[in-house]
Design an enzyme around this catalytic site. Structure first.
Site, PDB file in Angstrom:
ATOM      1  N   GLY A  28       0.831  -1.209   0.000  1.00  0.00           N
ATOM      2  CA  GLY A  28       0.000   0.000   0.000  1.00  0.00           C
ATOM      3  C   GLY A  28       0.860   1.252   0.000  1.00  0.00           C
ATOM      4  O   GLY A  28       0.531   2.256  -0.636  1.00  0.00           O
ATOM      5  N   GLU A  43      10.473  -1.241  -4.046  1.00  0.00           N
ATOM      6  CA  GLU A  43      10.329  -1.806  -5.379  1.00  0.00           C
ATOM      7  C   GLU A  43       9.391  -3.023  -5.321  1.00  0.00           C
ATOM      8  O   GLU A  43       8.464  -3.125  -6.088  1.00  0.00           O
ATOM      9  CB  GLU A  43      11.718  -2.213  -5.900  1.00  0.00           C
ATOM     10  CG  GLU A  43      11.752  -2.821  -7.283  1.00  0.00           C
ATOM     11  CD  GLU A  43      11.444  -1.842  -8.409  1.00  0.00           C
ATOM     12  OE1 GLU A  43      11.468  -0.619  -8.158  1.00  0.00           O
ATOM     13  OE2 GLU A  43      11.158  -2.306  -9.510  1.00  0.00           O
ATOM     14  N   ARG A  61      20.052 -25.887  15.887  1.00  0.00           N
ATOM     15  CA  ARG A  61      21.355 -25.270  15.631  1.00  0.00           C
ATOM     16  C   ARG A  61      21.732 -24.301  16.737  1.00  0.00           C
ATOM     17  O   ARG A  61      22.881 -24.197  17.128  1.00  0.00           O
ATOM     18  CB  ARG A  61      21.271 -24.543  14.294  1.00  0.00           C
ATOM     19  CG  ARG A  61      22.522 -24.579  13.477  1.00  0.00           C
ATOM     20  CD  ARG A  61      22.317 -24.102  12.045  1.00  0.00           C
ATOM     21  NE  ARG A  61      21.704 -22.799  11.920  1.00  0.00           N
ATOM     22  CZ  ARG A  61      20.592 -22.563  11.229  1.00  0.00           C
ATOM     23  NH1 ARG A  61      19.960 -23.537  10.636  1.00  0.00           N
ATOM     24  NH2 ARG A  61      20.104 -21.338  11.148  1.00  0.00           N
ATOM     25  N   ASP A  75      12.562 -14.765  13.169  1.00  0.00           N
ATOM     26  CA  ASP A  75      12.147 -14.694  11.761  1.00  0.00           C
ATOM     27  C   ASP A  75      11.209 -15.830  11.364  1.00  0.00           C
ATOM     28  O   ASP A  75      11.235 -16.271  10.223  1.00  0.00           O
ATOM     29  CB  ASP A  75      13.369 -14.630  10.841  1.00  0.00           C
ATOM     30  CG  ASP A  75      14.208 -15.904  10.888  1.00  0.00           C
ATOM     31  OD1 ASP A  75      14.071 -16.677  11.859  1.00  0.00           O
ATOM     32  OD2 ASP A  75      14.979 -16.128   9.937  1.00  0.00           O
ATOM     33  N   ARG A  80      10.123  -9.260   3.254  1.00  0.00           N
ATOM     34  CA  ARG A  80      11.301  -8.688   2.596  1.00  0.00           C
ATOM     35  C   ARG A  80      10.885  -7.510   1.716  1.00  0.00           C
ATOM     36  O   ARG A  80       9.941  -7.612   0.949  1.00  0.00           O
ATOM     37  CB  ARG A  80      11.948  -9.778   1.740  1.00  0.00           C
ATOM     38  CG  ARG A  80      13.281  -9.399   1.159  1.00  0.00           C
ATOM     39  CD  ARG A  80      13.942 -10.612   0.562  1.00  0.00           C
ATOM     40  NE  ARG A  80      14.372 -11.551   1.573  1.00  0.00           N
ATOM     41  CZ  ARG A  80      14.600 -12.855   1.333  1.00  0.00           C
ATOM     42  NH1 ARG A  80      14.423 -13.339   0.130  1.00  0.00           N
ATOM     43  NH2 ARG A  80      15.006 -13.649   2.307  1.00  0.00           N
ATOM     44  N   GLU A 142      10.406 -10.512  11.231  1.00  0.00           N
ATOM     45  CA  GLU A 142      11.645  -9.869  10.786  1.00  0.00           C
ATOM     46  C   GLU A 142      11.424  -9.267   9.396  1.00  0.00           C
ATOM     47  O   GLU A 142      11.013  -9.963   8.468  1.00  0.00           O
ATOM     48  CB  GLU A 142      12.783 -10.887  10.717  1.00  0.00           C
ATOM     49  CG  GLU A 142      14.090 -10.249  10.254  1.00  0.00           C
ATOM     50  CD  GLU A 142      15.224 -11.254  10.183  1.00  0.00           C
ATOM     51  OE1 GLU A 142      16.050 -11.275  11.097  1.00  0.00           O
ATOM     52  OE2 GLU A 142      15.267 -12.031   9.212  1.00  0.00           O
ATOM     53  N   ALA A 154      22.105 -12.517  -2.138  1.00  0.00           N
ATOM     54  CA  ALA A 154      21.633 -13.302  -0.984  1.00  0.00           C
ATOM     55  C   ALA A 154      20.855 -14.543  -1.427  1.00  0.00           C
ATOM     56  O   ALA A 154      20.993 -15.613  -0.834  1.00  0.00           O
ATOM     57  CB  ALA A 154      20.770 -12.433  -0.074  1.00  0.00           C
ATOM     58  N   HIS A 158      22.111 -18.187  -0.565  1.00  0.00           N
ATOM     59  CA  HIS A 158      21.199 -19.014   0.214  1.00  0.00           C
ATOM     60  C   HIS A 158      21.020 -20.384  -0.452  1.00  0.00           C
ATOM     61  O   HIS A 158      21.071 -21.423   0.208  1.00  0.00           O
ATOM     62  CB  HIS A 158      19.858 -18.289   0.349  1.00  0.00           C
ATOM     63  CG  HIS A 158      18.927 -18.919   1.336  1.00  0.00           C
ATOM     64  ND1 HIS A 158      18.033 -19.895   0.971  1.00  0.00           N
ATOM     65  CD2 HIS A 158      18.758 -18.738   2.670  1.00  0.00           C
ATOM     66  CE1 HIS A 158      17.346 -20.273   2.051  1.00  0.00           C
ATOM     67  NE2 HIS A 158      17.772 -19.590   3.090  1.00  0.00           N
TER      68      HIS A 158
HETATM   69  P1  0O2 Z   1      16.239 -18.506   6.076  1.00  0.00           P
HETATM   70  O1  0O2 Z   1      16.315 -19.835   5.371  1.00  0.00           O
HETATM   71  O2  0O2 Z   1      16.414 -17.356   5.161  1.00  0.00           O
HETATM   72  O3  0O2 Z   1      15.024 -18.407   6.940  1.00  0.00           O
HETATM   73  P2  0O2 Z   1      22.383 -14.248  14.314  1.00  0.00           P
HETATM   74  O4  0O2 Z   1      22.519 -15.261  15.415  1.00  0.00           O
HETATM   75  O5  0O2 Z   1      21.918 -12.907  14.733  1.00  0.00           O
HETATM   76  O6  0O2 Z   1      23.587 -14.208  13.392  1.00  0.00           O
HETATM   77  P3  0O2 Z   1      19.728 -14.755  13.356  1.00  0.00           P
HETATM   78  O7  0O2 Z   1      19.194 -14.705  14.729  1.00  0.00           O
HETATM   79  O8  0O2 Z   1      19.180 -15.846  12.493  1.00  0.00           O
HETATM   80  O9  0O2 Z   1      21.303 -14.904  13.333  1.00  0.00           O
HETATM   81  O10 0O2 Z   1      19.435 -13.367  12.742  1.00  0.00           O
HETATM   82  P4  0O2 Z   1      19.947 -12.679  11.416  1.00  0.00           P
HETATM   83  O11 0O2 Z   1      21.404 -12.569  11.340  1.00  0.00           O
HETATM   84  O12 0O2 Z   1      19.137 -11.427  11.408  1.00  0.00           O
HETATM   85  O13 0O2 Z   1      19.514 -13.662  10.238  1.00  0.00           O
HETATM   86  C1  0O2 Z   1      18.202 -13.933   9.951  1.00  0.00           C
HETATM   87  C2  0O2 Z   1      18.002 -14.151   8.467  1.00  0.00           C
HETATM   88  O14 0O2 Z   1      18.798 -13.227   7.704  1.00  0.00           O
HETATM   89  C3  0O2 Z   1      18.447 -15.496   7.962  1.00  0.00           C
HETATM   90  O15 0O2 Z   1      17.462 -16.444   8.251  1.00  0.00           O
HETATM   91  C4  0O2 Z   1      18.584 -15.205   6.466  1.00  0.00           C
HETATM   92  O16 0O2 Z   1      17.329 -15.082   5.839  1.00  0.00           O
HETATM   93  C5  0O2 Z   1      19.228 -13.842   6.492  1.00  0.00           C
HETATM   94  N1  0O2 Z   1      20.695 -13.994   6.526  1.00  0.00           N
HETATM   95  C6  0O2 Z   1      21.516 -13.738   7.562  1.00  0.00           C
HETATM   96  N2  0O2 Z   1      22.798 -13.984   7.233  1.00  0.00           N
HETATM   97  C7  0O2 Z   1      22.802 -14.408   5.947  1.00  0.00           C
HETATM   98  C8  0O2 Z   1      23.826 -14.803   5.024  1.00  0.00           C
HETATM   99  O17 0O2 Z   1      25.016 -14.830   5.318  1.00  0.00           O
HETATM  100  N3  0O2 Z   1      23.399 -15.170   3.768  1.00  0.00           N
HETATM  101  C9  0O2 Z   1      22.093 -15.162   3.394  1.00  0.00           C
HETATM  102  N4  0O2 Z   1      21.794 -15.537   2.136  1.00  0.00           N
HETATM  103  N5  0O2 Z   1      21.105 -14.794   4.251  1.00  0.00           N
HETATM  104  C10 0O2 Z   1      21.449 -14.430   5.496  1.00  0.00           C
HETATM  105  P5  0O2 Z   1      17.827 -17.964   8.378  1.00  0.00           P
HETATM  106  O18 0O2 Z   1      16.894 -18.579   9.342  1.00  0.00           O
HETATM  107  O19 0O2 Z   1      19.278 -18.138   8.671  1.00  0.00           O
HETATM  108  O20 0O2 Z   1      17.560 -18.545   6.978  1.00  0.00           O
END
Ligand code: 0O2
Length: 216
Positions: A28, A43, A61, A75, A80, A142, A154, A158
């Site tokens: 919106g 965007e 983990r 999250d 996003r 998040e 990313a 991923h």
């Molecule tokens: P998915 O599969 O995307 O759900 P922390 O302990 O703070 O480092 P935390 O609590 O998971 O980690 O928080 P953070 O760093 O905010 O990361 C949350 C999400 O950010 C991740 O969710 C990813 O979506 C993204 N993210 C963080 N670091 C990276 C990275 O190095 N590469 C990519 N591609 N995404 C990242 P999940 O649950 O890890 O994964």
């Protein structure tokens, strides 16, 4: 709360509601910029609720007991916002801070503090109220804010992480770091011609709406 005691549909329902509502609200905002014929810092907006297996993996983990996932996995609900330019990210953060329909509880600037993987994005964790048939329920969501270039990087990283179960071979890691640097350079270069790009997009927008009115 033991795993077998979680009713996942009930547990995840408010997250689905929150993500759906946030997508409507943020899209919106984009629409409003369009109506006012202004450059939209937004965007595109996407959202998802983490799958049960991903939640369990992450809890495992990080050594989080299932009774604490609601507070400690931030999250489970994820939205996003992708934008064109780096400074759009900070405009969006200001827009989020000015809202009264949720409370921001944490901000992480992985643009100023890039992760060692090369990951860049701005994360805002919010406390979002969902109206349920049992009253108000707050969930954490998040919001990840990033440019198209950061998103491209990313998404690919991923996928590779998934393919290699988090153990990306060294050679590919090096390439990813170079790709992250290239994405950073792309954002820097685009920032320098932002005004030019926006003017061009504005002209194109005018042209499109004129030819649409003529039925062309
Ligand atoms: P998915 O599969 O995307 O759900 P922390 O302990 O703070 O480092 P935390 O609590 O998971 O980690 O928080 P953070 O760093 O905010 O990361 C949350 C999400 O950010 C991740 O969710 C990813 O979506 C993204 N993210 C963080 N670091 C990276 C990275 O190095 N590469 C990519 N591609 N995404 C990242 P999940 O649950 O890890 O994964």
């Amino acid at each position: 709360m033991m795993e077998e005691n979680i009713n996942w549909s009930t547990f995840l329902a408010p997250y689905h509601q929150a993500v759906d509502e946030l997508k409507v609200k943020l899209r919106g905002m984009r629409k409003q910029y369009e109506i006012e014929a202004k450059h939209s810092p937004i965007e595109l907006v996407t959202g998802r609720v983490k799958s049960t297996s991903s939640i369990l993996d992450k809890a495992n983990r990080k050594g989080i007991p299932l009774s604490e996932i609601e507070e400690r996995i931030q999250d489970i609900g994820g939205v996003r916002i992708v934008c064109q330019f780096v400074d759009d990210i900070y405009t969006i953060v200001e827009l989020l801070r000015a809202r009264h329909d949720f409370e921001i509880i944490e901000e992480k600037d992985y643009i100023k503090d890039e992760k060692s993987s090369g990951y860049r994005s701005y994360h805002v964790v919010i406390h979002y109220p969902v109206a349920t048939i049992h009253g108000e329920k707050f969930v954490l969501v998040e919001i990840q804010i990033r440019t198209l270039a950061m998103n491209f990087w990313a998404i690919n990283e991923h996928s590779l992480n998934y393919k290699y179960s988090g153990e990306i071979p060294k050679e590919i890691q090096t390439r990813l770091q170079r790709a992250a640097e290239a994405a950073f350079q792309l954002d820097e270069e685009m920032a320098k011609i932002k005004d030019e790009v926006q003017e061009a997009q504005w002209i194109f927008h005018q042209y499109k709406s004129k030819s649409h009115k003529k039925g062309g």
